[in-house]
Design a protein around this motif. Structure first.
Motif, PDB file in Angstrom:
ATOM      1  N   GLN A 278      -0.052 -12.440  -5.682  1.00  0.00           N
ATOM      2  CA  GLN A 278       0.338 -11.034  -5.694  1.00  0.00           C
ATOM      3  C   GLN A 278      -0.820 -10.198  -5.168  1.00  0.00           C
ATOM      4  OE1 GLN A 278       1.719 -10.248  -9.699  1.00  0.00           O
ATOM      5  NE2 GLN A 278       2.956 -12.102  -9.655  1.00  0.00           N
ATOM      6  N   GLY A 279      -0.502  -9.077  -4.525  1.00  0.00           N
ATOM      7  CA  GLY A 279      -1.507  -8.295  -3.827  1.00  0.00           C
ATOM      8  C   GLY A 279      -2.376  -7.460  -4.751  1.00  0.00           C
ATOM      9  N   VAL A 280      -3.407  -6.861  -4.146  1.00  0.00           N
ATOM     10  CA  VAL A 280      -4.385  -6.084  -4.906  1.00  0.00           C
ATOM     11  C   VAL A 280      -3.717  -4.922  -5.637  1.00  0.00           C
ATOM     12  CG1 VAL A 280      -6.601  -4.888  -4.766  1.00  0.00           C
ATOM     13  CG2 VAL A 280      -6.054  -6.674  -3.118  1.00  0.00           C
ATOM     14  N   TRP A 281      -2.718  -4.295  -4.995  1.00  0.00           N
ATOM     15  CA  TRP A 281      -2.051  -3.150  -5.614  1.00  0.00           C
ATOM     16  C   TRP A 281      -0.625  -3.503  -6.050  1.00  0.00           C
ATOM     17  CZ3 TRP A 281      -5.873  -2.605  -2.026  1.00  0.00           C
ATOM     18  CH2 TRP A 281      -6.946  -1.789  -2.410  1.00  0.00           C
ATOM     19  N   SER A 282      -0.386  -4.790  -6.328  1.00  0.00           N
ATOM     20  CA  SER A 282       0.946  -5.208  -6.755  1.00  0.00           C
ATOM     21  C   SER A 282       1.300  -4.673  -8.134  1.00  0.00           C
ATOM     22  CB  SER A 282       1.037  -6.738  -6.760  1.00  0.00           C
ATOM     23  OG  SER A 282       0.135  -7.296  -7.702  1.00  0.00           O
ATOM     24  N   THR A 283       0.336  -4.086  -8.832  1.00  0.00           N
ATOM     25  CA  THR A 283       0.627  -3.483 -10.137  1.00  0.00           C
ATOM     26  C   THR A 283       1.665  -2.370 -10.024  1.00  0.00           C
ATOM     27  OG1 THR A 283      -1.378  -2.216  -9.744  1.00  0.00           O
ATOM     28  CG2 THR A 283      -1.535  -4.014 -11.310  1.00  0.00           C
ATOM     29  N   TYR A 284       1.793  -1.811  -8.821  1.00  0.00           N
ATOM     30  CA  TYR A 284       2.820  -0.778  -8.630  1.00  0.00           C
ATOM     31  C   TYR A 284       4.186  -1.380  -8.334  1.00  0.00           C
ATOM     32  CZ  TYR A 284      -0.830   2.658  -8.845  1.00  0.00           C
ATOM     33  OH  TYR A 284      -1.859   3.435  -9.299  1.00  0.00           O
ATOM     34  N   GLY A 285       4.222  -2.636  -7.954  1.00  0.00           N
ATOM     35  CA  GLY A 285       5.493  -3.328  -7.812  1.00  0.00           C
ATOM     36  C   GLY A 285       6.113  -3.198  -6.444  1.00  0.00           C
ATOM     37  N   LEU A 286       6.595  -4.313  -5.935  1.00  0.00           N
ATOM     38  CA  LEU A 286       7.373  -4.312  -4.704  1.00  0.00           C
ATOM     39  C   LEU A 286       8.735  -3.737  -5.040  1.00  0.00           C
ATOM     40  CD1 LEU A 286       7.446  -5.228  -1.708  1.00  0.00           C
ATOM     41  CD2 LEU A 286       8.417  -7.360  -2.505  1.00  0.00           C
ATOM     42  N   ASP A 287       8.966  -2.464  -4.651  1.00  0.00           N
ATOM     43  CA  ASP A 287      10.159  -1.729  -5.069  1.00  0.00           C
ATOM     44  C   ASP A 287      10.263  -1.686  -6.593  1.00  0.00           C
ATOM     45  OD1 ASP A 287      10.933  -1.180  -2.489  1.00  0.00           O
ATOM     46  OD2 ASP A 287      12.054  -3.038  -2.299  1.00  0.00           O
ATOM     47  N   GLY A 288       9.111  -1.652  -7.258  1.00  0.00           N
ATOM     48  CA  GLY A 288       9.097  -1.487  -8.695  1.00  0.00           C
ATOM     49  C   GLY A 288       9.521  -2.705  -9.474  1.00  0.00           C
ATOM     50  N   MET A 289       9.339  -3.904  -8.964  1.00  0.00           N
ATOM     51  CA  MET A 289       9.834  -5.080  -9.668  1.00  0.00           C
ATOM     52  C   MET A 289       8.749  -6.103 -10.018  1.00  0.00           C
ATOM     53  SD  MET A 289      12.969  -4.866 -10.450  1.00  0.00           S
ATOM     54  CE  MET A 289      13.371  -6.571 -10.810  1.00  0.00           C
ATOM     55  N   LEU A 290       7.576  -6.006  -9.415  1.00  0.00           N
ATOM     56  CA  LEU A 290       6.558  -7.006  -9.727  1.00  0.00           C
ATOM     57  C   LEU A 290       5.985  -6.753 -11.117  1.00  0.00           C
ATOM     58  CD1 LEU A 290       4.602  -7.568  -6.430  1.00  0.00           C
ATOM     59  CD2 LEU A 290       6.239  -9.063  -7.531  1.00  0.00           C
ATOM     60  N   PRO A 291       5.389  -7.757 -11.720  1.00  0.00           N
ATOM     61  CA  PRO A 291       4.899  -7.595 -13.098  1.00  0.00           C
ATOM     62  C   PRO A 291       3.696  -6.659 -13.177  1.00  0.00           C
ATOM     63  CG  PRO A 291       4.261  -9.709 -12.203  1.00  0.00           C
ATOM     64  CD  PRO A 291       5.203  -9.110 -11.217  1.00  0.00           C
ATOM     65  N   LEU A 292       3.630  -5.952 -14.283  1.00  0.00           N
ATOM     66  CA  LEU A 292       2.480  -5.110 -14.543  1.00  0.00           C
ATOM     67  C   LEU A 292       1.408  -5.870 -15.315  1.00  0.00           C
ATOM     68  CD1 LEU A 292       4.212  -1.794 -15.636  1.00  0.00           C
ATOM     69  CD2 LEU A 292       3.354  -2.405 -13.410  1.00  0.00           C
ATOM     70  N   PRO A 299       8.980  -8.702 -15.110  1.00  0.00           N
ATOM     71  CA  PRO A 299       9.215  -7.621 -14.155  1.00  0.00           C
ATOM     72  C   PRO A 299       9.110  -6.265 -14.844  1.00  0.00           C
ATOM     73  CG  PRO A 299      10.888  -9.312 -13.957  1.00  0.00           C
ATOM     74  CD  PRO A 299      10.121  -9.623 -15.204  1.00  0.00           C
ATOM     75  N   ALA A 300       8.620  -5.288 -14.114  1.00  0.00           N
ATOM     76  CA  ALA A 300       8.362  -3.971 -14.685  1.00  0.00           C
ATOM     77  C   ALA A 300       9.424  -2.977 -14.252  1.00  0.00           C
ATOM     78  CB  ALA A 300       6.996  -3.494 -14.225  1.00  0.00           C
ATOM     79  N   PRO A 301       9.573  -1.880 -14.992  1.00  0.00           N
ATOM     80  CA  PRO A 301      10.431  -0.794 -14.521  1.00  0.00           C
ATOM     81  C   PRO A 301       9.877  -0.242 -13.212  1.00  0.00           C
ATOM     82  CG  PRO A 301       9.834  -0.499 -16.822  1.00  0.00           C
ATOM     83  CD  PRO A 301       8.961  -1.591 -16.289  1.00  0.00           C
ATOM     84  N   PRO A 302      10.709   0.424 -12.430  1.00  0.00           N
ATOM     85  CA  PRO A 302      10.232   0.958 -11.146  1.00  0.00           C
ATOM     86  C   PRO A 302       9.064   1.912 -11.337  1.00  0.00           C
ATOM     87  CG  PRO A 302      12.621   1.057 -11.278  1.00  0.00           C
ATOM     88  CD  PRO A 302      12.143   0.664 -12.634  1.00  0.00           C
ATOM     89  N   SER A 303       8.081   1.800 -10.480  1.00  0.00           N
ATOM     90  CA  SER A 303       6.988   2.759 -10.502  1.00  0.00           C
ATOM     91  C   SER A 303       7.428   4.045  -9.816  1.00  0.00           C
ATOM     92  CB  SER A 303       5.746   2.167  -9.847  1.00  0.00           C
ATOM     93  OG  SER A 303       6.042   1.721  -8.548  1.00  0.00           O
ATOM     94  N   HIS A 434       0.676  -0.067   4.817  1.00  0.00           N
ATOM     95  CA  HIS A 434      -0.513  -0.891   4.722  1.00  0.00           C
ATOM     96  C   HIS A 434      -0.407  -1.962   3.648  1.00  0.00           C
ATOM     97  CE1 HIS A 434      -0.743   3.049   2.817  1.00  0.00           C
ATOM     98  NE2 HIS A 434      -1.305   2.452   1.790  1.00  0.00           N
ATOM     99  N   SER A 435       0.653  -2.006   2.904  1.00  0.00           N
ATOM    100  CA  SER A 435       0.939  -3.113   1.997  1.00  0.00           C
ATOM    101  C   SER A 435       2.368  -2.954   1.528  1.00  0.00           C
ATOM    102  CB  SER A 435      -0.003  -3.116   0.795  1.00  0.00           C
ATOM    103  OG  SER A 435       0.430  -4.067  -0.163  1.00  0.00           O
ATOM    104  N   PHE A 436       3.092  -4.057   1.434  1.00  0.00           N
ATOM    105  CA  PHE A 436       4.464  -3.983   0.936  1.00  0.00           C
ATOM    106  C   PHE A 436       4.494  -3.780  -0.578  1.00  0.00           C
ATOM    107  CE2 PHE A 436       5.087  -6.468   4.882  1.00  0.00           C
ATOM    108  CZ  PHE A 436       6.012  -5.634   5.492  1.00  0.00           C
ATOM    109  N   ASP A 437       3.346  -3.811  -1.231  1.00  0.00           N
ATOM    110  CA  ASP A 437       3.346  -3.717  -2.686  1.00  0.00           C
ATOM    111  C   ASP A 437       3.608  -2.301  -3.194  1.00  0.00           C
ATOM    112  OD1 ASP A 437       2.870  -6.405  -2.984  1.00  0.00           O
ATOM    113  OD2 ASP A 437       0.707  -6.169  -2.918  1.00  0.00           O
ATOM    114  N   PHE A 438       3.250  -1.288  -2.432  1.00  0.00           N
ATOM    115  CA  PHE A 438       3.532   0.074  -2.840  1.00  0.00           C
ATOM    116  C   PHE A 438       4.985   0.423  -2.526  1.00  0.00           C
ATOM    117  CE2 PHE A 438      -1.132   1.134  -2.142  1.00  0.00           C
ATOM    118  CZ  PHE A 438      -1.399   1.273  -3.497  1.00  0.00           C
ATOM    119  N   PRO A 439       5.736   0.971  -3.492  1.00  0.00           N
ATOM    120  CA  PRO A 439       7.061   1.497  -3.138  1.00  0.00           C
ATOM    121  C   PRO A 439       6.919   2.558  -2.058  1.00  0.00           C
ATOM    122  CG  PRO A 439       6.768   1.437  -5.511  1.00  0.00           C
ATOM    123  CD  PRO A 439       5.430   1.141  -4.913  1.00  0.00           C
TER     124      PRO A 439
END
Length: 736
Positions: A278-292, A299-303, A434-439
């Motif tokens: 998972q990426g450096v800023w994946s804490t924000y979630g790919l469309d709000g679904m990656l784990p926090l 999986p996390a609620p959408p950021s 610059h990263s798919f991890d940010f919504p």
């Protein structure tokens, strides 16, 4: 709130007068921390929001210089603000808790004149940095800060615009003193955080503000049509938080820039990649679904996210029919290209053109007059001053940024237009994700806008402001050409006619080792050697397999014949090293010519501190009218249309034609010292796409750079002057 501050000020200065300077200085060092613990110094950071005023367009607070000085305080703090969460359908106003200056987004506007002295007491009231961080060259210490006066031609040494300083949480005696030269060009500058490794986190909360320089010879402000126009600053930012309102730092277990392979959302629960993928800023979630959580399982609620203009999503600005206004546009996002148009809200009606009179604060020789619908490109960090004339009839217009990612919009990074260049200089798509991890708004990189139809998602074009034309008609004029020549810079004729004292080439490069995404054989020749150099120890105990590099392009290494490591023994660093300048022979008073290449598949905005540069070529095409900038997008590399091996997948970047900009620059002697040049996509900068630059007073002498500012003996007079801010007005109003 202000009353308590005033009372403590009277008490302090009464004690100074009674007990003398020496005792007061000692007491100041003791009481600054005790005042902080009592909350006295925290008042300007609580209860501040970013909601629009009951009527009118939101404007940042203005703090204006008086009698040649601006003494003020900037508190860095966690605030409670409002955000229109555009990641929800429909968007919902929510509270969030961003890191801010003074509790507002953006921070207050600092207004000075050429020749002024700017004195800032920077108080870091952010929380303590987390313990047990992954450190070394991996991003760390999210709550340590410093300050950069972006675009100013001032000293980078000691207490001035020195981004090598570091102010830690809980400290209050962090003084910044900037002497602005008498002949400094007037215009739209800005300030923002610049602590390497934590800038992205702080940008996501909006830690930036305008810095306006007025007056001086040759200023645009004296043009009658400009002086008569309403002055409207617009700071465009992209703020983000988790679903609970927190702006969070980085994913400590990340071993690559972005998340790959992608999660499988068709499964219930979704199948997620392991934490290290998972990426450096994946804490924000790919469309709000990656784990926090670090466990990598839940999986996390959408950021949340929102495009804001002066801290508000899509505020409304009033104009009268026939009125002319001056808009100071600032792209203060962490990494988004903007493509601005002013369109009518009624289908079939023509929009309005934007008339560019200054770029990155410098007045242009003659106005760039864009037609309605012709996008004005602004890379992250850029400023554009535009004059807008409302039509003679009432109506509603939308200031929008168009889609930079699908490739359906072709735009030039220069606003130059003529019969030979009707759409600008080498127009192309302007990819900036610059990263798919940010919504992000729909579509994603390379996807068609048709994929967004009926999906209910926040999508391009994004409306940044609504302009309502109504009321009594007025008849105002746009400024006529030519425009005044700014002072404090060599003439364009001088810049072009001087033989360069040095010719240099630098390059943006991206290296990745995810085998399914970028096989080693398709990496750039530099990648293998630098991968080995920047190992797990370098990255704070775990490997990191994505390198965002800015290198000396003339440092080509040595060939090996090994496809996985084709070249070795490069002489210079590829990632940022604060102890080593990229070039050892940059001399004050010299003129140089640089070409910046881009060997990646997306745009990179190049920014150099301290001195403006005169752009002469974009992608090798000579500009008919050279342009002064301190920040400019370097276009992405382009695959030849007849070479499918280049375009992939997988893509072979070695077969692509690099994008480039070429410029001339003059090293003003006032800027002797050490500073940086870098990509102004902030998370690229935080991972090392930056280099130190030194300007020497004469050949063979050092620049005077001292990275350990804490070891410098404090100047008692300056420290006391820093606390005199309490006796001066904190802000004043400026005509808007």
């Amino acid at each position: 709130m202000l009353k308590a501050q005033q009372n403590s000020t009277r008490w302090w200065w009464a004690l100074v007068s009674l007990m003398g300077t020496g005792f007061a200085m000692t007491l100041m060092l003791i009481t600054s921390s005790s005042l902080l613990s009592q909350g006295v110094l925290r008042q300007y950071c609580t209860g501040a929001g970013s909601s629009p005023p009951p009527s009118g367009f939101p404007l940042p607070q203005v703090r204006q210089s008086l009698n040649g000085k601006l003494r003020t305080t900037l508190h860095a703090c966690i605030a409670t603000n409002e955000m229109l969460d555009e990641n929800q359908v429909p968007p919902v106003t929510v509270q969030f808790n961003p890191p801010t200056f003074e509790g507002t987004i953006p921070g207050p506007t600092l207004s000075v004149k050429s020749g002024d002295k700017l004195s800032i007491l920077l108080v870091d009231e952010l929380p303590a940095n987390p313990p047990n961080q992954r450190a070394n060259h991996f991003p760390h210490d999210p709550n340590s800060i410093n300050l950069h006066t972006h675009g100013l031609t001032v000293s980078p040494l000691l207490y001035s615009d020195n981004i090598f300083r570091e102010f830690n949480p809980g400290t209050t005696n962090n003084n910044v003193y900037v002497d602005i030269p008498q002949d400094h060009p007037s215009g739209t500058y800005w300030y923002h955080v610049h602590k390497h490794g934590s800038a992205t986190f702080q940008f996501l909360g909006g830690m930036a503000g305008f810095l306006i320089v007025e007056g001086g010879p040759g200023t645009l402000d004296t043009v009658p049509e400009v002086a008569a126009a309403k002055d409207v600053p617009m700071a465009f930012q992209f703020v983000r938080s988790l679903s609970d309102g927190r702006v969070v730092f980085v994913h400590e277990q990340a071993q690559q820039f972005g998340t790959f392979p992608f999660p499988d959302f068709t499964k219930n629960p979704p199948v997620l990649p392991p934490p290290e993928d998972q990426g450096v800023w994946s804490t924000y979630g790919l469309d709000g679904m990656l784990p926090l959580e670090p466990d990598g399982k839940t999986p996390a609620p959408p950021s949340r996210y929102s495009y804001t203009t002066n801290g508000v999503a899509n505020p409304t600005l009033q104009m009268r029919p026939g009125e002319v206004q001056r808009w100071r546009l600032l792209n203060a996002t962490d990494g988004d290209n903007l493509q601005l148009v002013l369109k009518s809200s009624e289908n079939g009606n023509q929009g309005l053109g934007l008339n560019v009179v200054a770029m990155d604060a410098i007045t242009v020789p003659k106005t760039y007059r864009l037609a309605a619908g012709d996008p004005l490109v602004m890379g992250p960090g850029q400023r554009m001053d535009v004059m807008v004339k409302a039509p003679g009839m009432p109506g509603t217009y939308l200031l929008q940024t168009k889609d930079p990612n699908s490739g359906e919009v072709k735009a030039s990074v220069s606003p130059y237009r003529d019969s030979n260049f009707p759409s600008g200089i080498d127009p192309a798509w302007r990819p900036s994700r610059h990263s798919f991890d940010f919504p992000s708004p729909c579509p994603g990189l390379g996807a068609s806008s048709s994929s967004c139809v009926g999906a209910g998602r926040f999508s391009y074009p994004v409306t940044l402001a609504t302009i309502v034309v109504s009321g009594a008609t007025t008849d105002m004029n746009l400024p006529a050409d030519p425009l005044p020549t700014p002072q404090g810079l060599p003439s364009i004729e001088t810049m072009l006619s001087r033989t360069p004292d040095a010719v240099r080439n630098v390059v943006f490069e991206l290296c990745g080792s995810v085998s399914a995404f970028m096989p080693p054989s398709l990496n750039l020749p530099s990648c293998g050697w630098y991968f080995a150099k920047y190992n797990a120890t370098y990255w704070g105990g775990a490997p990191f397999t994505t390198l965002q590099m800015m290198r000396d392009a003339d440092d080509v290494g040595e060939p090996t014949g090994n496809p996985s490591m084709p070249r070795i023994n490069f002489k210079k660093e590829g990632l940022f090293d604060p102890t080593k300048p990229l070039f050892p022979d940059m001399i004050a008073g010299n003129y140089e010519e640089w070409t910046v290449y881009n060997r990646t598949n997306s745009d990179h905005p190049f920014h150099i501190h301290q001195n403006h540069v005169l752009i002469t070529k974009i992608n090798g095409i000579t500009l008919p009218l050279p342009e002064w900038h301190d920040t400019l997008v370097v276009p992405a590399a382009v695959c030849p249309p007849d070479n499918p091996t280049c375009s992939g997948p997988p893509q072979n970047i070695n077969l692509a034609t690099p994008g480039s900009i070429t410029f001339r620059t003059y090293f003003n002697p006032v800027t002797v010292g050490c500073f940086v040049a870098h990509c102004h996509i902030i998370d690229h900068e935080d991972l090392g796409m930056m280099q130190r630059m030194d300007i020497l007073p004469v050949a063979g002498r050092g620049s005077g750079c001292r990275l350990d500012v804490a070891a410098i003996k404090p100047d008692l007079r300056k420290l006391l002057a820093g606390f005199e801010i309490c006796t001066a007005p904190r802000f004043s109003s400026r005509k808007q």
